[in-house]
Write a protein that holds these residues in place. Structure first.
Motif, PDB file in Angstrom:
ATOM      1  N   TYR A 102       0.833  -1.216   0.000  1.00 43.27           N
ATOM      2  CA  TYR A 102       0.000   0.000   0.000  1.00 43.27           C
ATOM      3  C   TYR A 102       0.861   1.257   0.000  1.00 43.27           C
ATOM      4  O   TYR A 102       0.659   2.166  -0.824  1.00 43.27           O
ATOM      5  N   SER A 106       1.333   3.625  -3.276  1.00 39.37           N
ATOM      6  CA  SER A 106       0.804   4.977  -3.074  1.00 39.37           C
ATOM      7  C   SER A 106       1.884   6.024  -3.305  1.00 39.37           C
ATOM      8  O   SER A 106       1.638   7.073  -3.919  1.00 39.37           O
ATOM      9  N   SER A 112      -3.281   7.308  -3.286  1.00 39.91           N
ATOM     10  CA  SER A 112      -3.589   6.377  -2.192  1.00 39.91           C
ATOM     11  C   SER A 112      -4.634   5.354  -2.626  1.00 39.91           C
ATOM     12  O   SER A 112      -4.645   4.219  -2.148  1.00 39.91           O
TER      13      SER A 112
END
Length: 208
Positions: A102, A106, A112
């Motif tokens: 993640y 991101s 995001s």
């Protein structure tokens, strides 16, 4: 204006292609799952415990064959305990690695949402793999005992067919399930991020 028209044509073409893929993928996966289930029913006809039928009685005539249910139960229990411990460790690793994915995605994409979709795809793929591994282990153990009894009393023909069908159940079920879950994942992504290009969505789905 010309560029907008080109982009619109590309978007329309992509939508048509995905619509055709939806029509082809879902029925194909369902056919694969149904075929796997039919193969499983054929394997199930060979009983581990004698059921009073002629086939069941012949399969359990020998003294050695009478130990098959006991051995089968111990192998099944051992396989279940092994997967329980293995999946406990894998679950911790998958959640930790999903957090890493993640933040890296991101940061690299400056989005995001893209990071969250990629991490979600990774977790979906991980748990789908665990489910497939569990089903594969259970089917393999289930068919191996029946292959042994079939070979002992009916020769290699029925034994080979039983083993081959066991492999067929795993192959068709796991491939169909994997593709079906991937299709469902992309369908959800298209709902969550309708404005995202298919290139971005497929990049997110690569985490699967």
């Amino acid at each position: 204006l010309f560029r907008s028209r080109i982009l619109l044509q590309e978007h329309t073409s992509t939508q048509a292609t995905m619509g055709l893929a939806d029509i082809l993928i879902v029925p194909s996966c369902l056919i694969g799952l149904v075929f796997a289930y039919l193969q499983f029913l054929l394997i199930k006809q060979i009983k581990i415990e004698p059921d009073g039928s002629d086939l069941g009685s012949r399969l359990m005539d020998g003294a050695a064959e009478k130990r098959v249910p006991e051995i089968y139960a111990k192998i099944m229990d051992g396989a279940t305990q092994f997967l329980k411990v293995e999946y406990g460790i894998c679950t911790v690793f998958c959640f930790a690695f999903a957090v890493v994915i993640y933040f890296l995605v991101s940061w690299g994409s400056d989005s995001s949402q893209q990071g969250a979709l990629t991490a979600g795809a990774f977790l979906t793929g991980a748990f789908t793999s665990m489910l497939c591994g569990f089903l594969g282990m259970m089917v393999a153990t289930y068919s191996n005992a029946r292959t042994t009894l079939a070979c002992a009393h009916h020769g290699y023909t029925l034994g080979f067919n039983t083993a081959f069908r066991g492999g067929g159940v795993m192959g068709y079920a796991l491939c169909s399930l994997g593709v079906l879950v991937l299709w469902a994942l992309l369908t959800i992504f298209r709902k969550i991020a309708p404005d995202a290009s298919f290139e971005i969505l497929f990049d997110c789905a690569a985490g699967y």
